[in-house]
Design a protein around this motif. Structure first.
Motif, PDB file in Angstrom:
ATOM      1  N   CYS A  73       0.839  -1.188   0.000  1.00  0.00           N
ATOM      2  CA  CYS A  73       0.000   0.000   0.000  1.00  0.00           C
ATOM      3  C   CYS A  73       0.884   1.251   0.000  1.00  0.00           C
ATOM      4  O   CYS A  73       1.895   1.299   0.696  1.00  0.00           O
ATOM      5  CB  CYS A  73      -0.901  -0.030   1.227  1.00  0.00           C
ATOM      6  N   CYS A  88       0.789   3.686   3.625  1.00  0.00           N
ATOM      7  CA  CYS A  88       1.362   3.098   4.834  1.00  0.00           C
ATOM      8  C   CYS A  88       2.652   2.342   4.560  1.00  0.00           C
ATOM      9  O   CYS A  88       3.321   1.897   5.497  1.00  0.00           O
ATOM     10  CB  CYS A  88       0.361   2.175   5.512  1.00  0.00           C
ATOM     11  N   THR A 111       2.781  -1.450   5.997  1.00  0.00           N
ATOM     12  CA  THR A 111       2.714  -1.781   7.423  1.00  0.00           C
ATOM     13  C   THR A 111       1.289  -1.873   7.936  1.00  0.00           C
ATOM     14  O   THR A 111       1.026  -2.547   8.928  1.00  0.00           O
ATOM     15  CB  THR A 111       3.460  -0.726   8.259  1.00  0.00           C
ATOM     16  N   ASN A 146      -0.237   0.677   9.188  1.00  0.00           N
ATOM     17  CA  ASN A 146      -0.374   1.783  10.138  1.00  0.00           C
ATOM     18  C   ASN A 146       0.141   3.065   9.514  1.00  0.00           C
ATOM     19  O   ASN A 146       1.108   3.059   8.763  1.00  0.00           O
ATOM     20  CB  ASN A 146       0.423   1.511  11.419  1.00  0.00           C
ATOM     21  N   VAL A 147      -0.498   4.177   9.860  1.00  0.00           N
ATOM     22  CA  VAL A 147      -0.030   5.490   9.442  1.00  0.00           C
ATOM     23  C   VAL A 147       0.088   6.363  10.682  1.00  0.00           C
ATOM     24  O   VAL A 147      -0.606   6.158  11.673  1.00  0.00           O
ATOM     25  CB  VAL A 147      -0.986   6.145   8.411  1.00  0.00           C
ATOM     26  N   ASP A 160       0.061   5.922  16.175  1.00  0.00           N
ATOM     27  CA  ASP A 160      -0.266   5.055  15.037  1.00  0.00           C
ATOM     28  C   ASP A 160      -1.774   4.970  14.867  1.00  0.00           C
ATOM     29  O   ASP A 160      -2.525   4.885  15.832  1.00  0.00           O
ATOM     30  CB  ASP A 160       0.282   3.647  15.243  1.00  0.00           C
ATOM     31  N   CYS A 185      -4.555   2.410   8.599  1.00  0.00           N
ATOM     32  CA  CYS A 185      -4.537   2.947   7.237  1.00  0.00           C
ATOM     33  C   CYS A 185      -5.913   2.758   6.623  1.00  0.00           C
ATOM     34  O   CYS A 185      -6.430   1.647   6.555  1.00  0.00           O
ATOM     35  CB  CYS A 185      -3.477   2.239   6.398  1.00  0.00           C
ATOM     36  N   GLY A 241      -2.069  -3.809   4.495  1.00  0.00           N
ATOM     37  CA  GLY A 241      -0.739  -3.538   3.981  1.00  0.00           C
ATOM     38  C   GLY A 241      -0.587  -3.833   2.508  1.00  0.00           C
ATOM     39  O   GLY A 241       0.461  -3.608   1.931  1.00  0.00           O
TER      40      GLY A 241
END
Length: 67
Positions: A26, A29, A32, A34-35, A52, A55, A62
């Motif tokens: 992705c 992110c 991961t 997470n953003v 965190d 996303c 991910g």
């Protein structure tokens, strides 16, 4: 008596087996899931740090969603 067949059928052109495609990570992110989300506090909403977050593009998987 029936005539005997002397010619053979030409072989069928079978398509080659599909090559497995590796999933693309992705973009937002980086794969991961997470953003980083800025945390704001106070009356003037000043930024104090980051935490965190999930996303929203890939919903935490991910892997880039199919278009």
């Amino acid at each position: 008596m029936a005539t005997q067949r002397t010619t053979t059928k030409p072989p069928k052109n079978l398509a080659p087996a599909p090559v497995p495609v590796e999933p693309v990570p992705c973009q937002p992110c980086g794969g991961t899931g997470n953003v980083a989300i800025t945390v704001r506090v106070g009356r003037k909403r000043r930024p104090v740090g980051q935490q965190d977050g999930l996303c929203l593009n890939c919903l935490g998987e991910g892997i880039a969603p199919a278009a």
